[in-house]
Design a protein around this motif. Structure first.
Motif, PDB file in Angstrom:
ATOM      1  N   TYR A 120       0.863  -1.186   0.000  1.00 11.43           N
ATOM      2  CA  TYR A 120       0.000   0.000   0.000  1.00 11.43           C
ATOM      3  C   TYR A 120       0.895   1.230   0.000  1.00 11.43           C
ATOM      4  N   THR A 121       0.584   2.224  -0.828  1.00 11.49           N
ATOM      5  CA  THR A 121       1.429   3.418  -0.911  1.00 11.49           C
ATOM      6  C   THR A 121       0.655   4.667  -0.526  1.00 11.49           C
ATOM      7  N   GLU A 352      -9.397  -1.875  -0.916  1.00 10.33           N
ATOM      8  CA  GLU A 352     -10.165  -0.663  -0.622  1.00 10.33           C
ATOM      9  C   GLU A 352      -9.555   0.503  -1.394  1.00 10.33           C
ATOM     10  N   ARG A 353     -10.373   1.183  -2.158  1.00  6.16           N
ATOM     11  CA  ARG A 353      -9.916   2.319  -2.983  1.00  6.16           C
ATOM     12  C   ARG A 353      -8.717   1.949  -3.849  1.00  6.16           C
ATOM     13  N   GLY A 372     -16.067 -10.454  -0.981  1.00  9.99           N
ATOM     14  CA  GLY A 372     -14.952  -9.573  -0.643  1.00  9.99           C
ATOM     15  C   GLY A 372     -14.082 -10.146   0.451  1.00  9.99           C
ATOM     16  N   ALA A 373     -13.878 -11.461   0.429  1.00  8.49           N
ATOM     17  CA  ALA A 373     -13.119 -12.136   1.483  1.00  8.49           C
ATOM     18  C   ALA A 373     -11.689 -11.616   1.550  1.00  8.49           C
ATOM     19  N   PRO A 374     -11.070 -11.699   2.726  1.00  8.44           N
ATOM     20  CA  PRO A 374      -9.684 -11.248   2.859  1.00  8.44           C
ATOM     21  C   PRO A 374      -8.735 -12.020   1.956  1.00  8.44           C
ATOM     22  N   GLU A 382      -1.522  -9.573  -5.135  1.00 11.20           N
ATOM     23  CA  GLU A 382      -2.215  -8.871  -6.203  1.00 11.20           C
ATOM     24  C   GLU A 382      -3.528  -8.331  -5.678  1.00 11.20           C
ATOM     25  N   VAL A 383      -3.786  -7.069  -5.934  1.00  9.10           N
ATOM     26  CA  VAL A 383      -5.015  -6.444  -5.459  1.00  9.10           C
ATOM     27  C   VAL A 383      -6.185  -6.812  -6.361  1.00  9.10           C
ATOM     28  N   ARG A 384      -7.256  -7.328  -5.784  1.00  7.20           N
ATOM     29  CA  ARG A 384      -8.455  -7.647  -6.543  1.00  7.20           C
ATOM     30  C   ARG A 384      -9.320  -6.392  -6.653  1.00  7.20           C
ATOM     31  N   ARG A 385      -9.799  -6.108  -7.821  1.00  6.83           N
ATOM     32  CA  ARG A 385     -10.603  -4.895  -8.046  1.00  6.83           C
ATOM     33  C   ARG A 385     -12.047  -5.278  -8.323  1.00  6.83           C
TER      34      ARG A 385
END
Length: 385
Positions: A120-121, A352-353, A372-374, A382-385
């Motif tokens: 996260y940045t 999130e966002r 939206g499971a962890p 990899e971020v799921r969108r």
């Protein structure tokens, strides 16, 4: 002893390890009535007050890398792995971005590293880029990539210089009267790695409009038509303080010398975990007393303060580069003793966002079958969108 007394005692006696200091100045613990102690008689082994105090003193006196030998055992949670621990047990990575100035190539490197490691940045209040969610075993790999591209530790984890905030100054702004970015970069590269009783923040504004909020910093610099005004003793936190005017219309050379002396005098005489604002108030004579010491050499110590700062500047090395070059130091960056490269299976995140954040208790309890499971941490995330 107070911290200032112990600092002078260690410096004058030329001591370099906790064992030497405790042997010379330590006292045996007071016996508890009726208790049977198995501890050997002697000066004791230190406590949660004196150990971090001695660690700070030794680091300020330039006793080598903080993870070298005995010094490593004195460090707190963050300094122990040179990263800030977060609420889920992962760490943040903050490379130095001097004066907030960064090239497009530098931005691309940070972006690619964050993407590759699933971090996260966020842009910080100190004009840097913070990358969150790094596991302890990932820290060397992340820093190896950053160091290869010219980045160094931002010391966000230490009681030391954090950042020198700046506006764009006369380089771009039509109101700027001095090069605030150039001065901020020079100050940050001069004082990087400077260990102190508490964190230190600086700011440089290119004109009186004060876009860098320099008067909220431990040392604030504001440009004038004739040079630089210097302010001291500002901070945010639980008790916000406005910095006070210390000197006016200084040349760049005079400014550096004055800040050198102010910071070194503070480092040598402040109490443990004391910011510059309360320290200035505690010094005999207040800010005027500090001014007499630094500007008029009323104690005859300015040459010593100058030499101490010159020693710091000459001896600086990037702490993370030194770790990457030392196989022994690298051994501490493992997730488990018997499986140092295995990811902690308890780490879980949700999207999130467009980025990740740690899953809360309810989200973890919902399980893998919920919407939206962890996401459970793996080598990369990899971020799921």
């Amino acid at each position: 002893m107070s911290r200032a007394q112990l600092f002078d005692a260690v410096r004058v006696a030329d001591l370099h390890t906790f064992s030497e200091i405790i042997e010379r100045f330590g006292h045996a613990p007071e016996p508890v009535e009726g208790a049977v102690s198995s501890s050997p008689a002697g000066p004791g082994r230190g406590c949660d007050i004196c150990k971090p105090t001695v660690a700070s003193i030794l680091a300020s006196l330039g006793n080598g890398h903080i993870l070298e030998g005995e010094q490593a055992t004195l460090q707190d949670t963050n300094d122990h792995v040179m990263a800030n621990m977060q609420k889920d047990g992962t760490y943040s990575v903050v490379p130095r971005i001097a004066g907030g100035e960064i090239t497009p190539d530098g931005l691309l490197v940070i972006g690619q590293v964050a993407k590759d490691f699933g971090l996260y940045t966020k842009i910080t209040g100190g004009q840097r880029i913070d990358m969150f969610g790094a596991r302890i075993e990932q820290l060397p790999d992340i820093w190896r990539r950053l160091v290869e591209h010219g980045f160094e530790s931002g010391h966000a984890y230490g009681k030391s210089l954090r950042t020198v905030k700046s506006c764009v100054g006369s380089t771009w702004c039509r109101y700027g009267v001095q090069d605030s970015v150039g001065m901020a970069v020079e100050l940050e590269l001069r004082y990087r790695g400077l260990r102190s009783p508490h964190k230190i923040k600086l700011g440089v504004s290119g004109c009186a409009r004060e876009c860098a909020e320099a008067r909220g910093k431990d040392v604030g610099v504001i440009a004038t038509d004739k040079g630089w005004n210097m302010y001291v003793g500002g901070n945010g936190g639980f008790t916000p303080r406005h910095a006070q005017l210390f000197a006016e219309d200084l040349t760049s050379e005079e400014l550096l010398r004055t800040i050198d002396r102010f910071l070194m005098y503070y480092i040598r005489t402040a109490d443990r975990l004391q910011r510059t604002a309360p320290w200035v108030e505690d010094v005999e004579g207040g800010i005027e007393g500090v001014r007499q010491v630094i500007m008029e050499d009323s104690l005859g110590i300015c040459a010593d303060l100058d030499a101490a700062m010159a020693k710091h500047v000459d001896a600086y090395e990037d702490e993370w580069r030194a770790v990457l070059e030392d196989p022994v130091k690298l051994q501490r960056f493992g997730s488990f003793v018997n499986a140092p490269k295995t990811a902690d299976p308890d780490l879980a995140y949700v999207a999130e966002r467009g980025q990740i954040r740690p899953a809360n208790a309810d989200e973890k309890a919902a399980g893998a079958d919920s919407l939206g499971a962890p996401l459970i941490a793996g080598p990369t995330l990899e971020v799921r969108r």
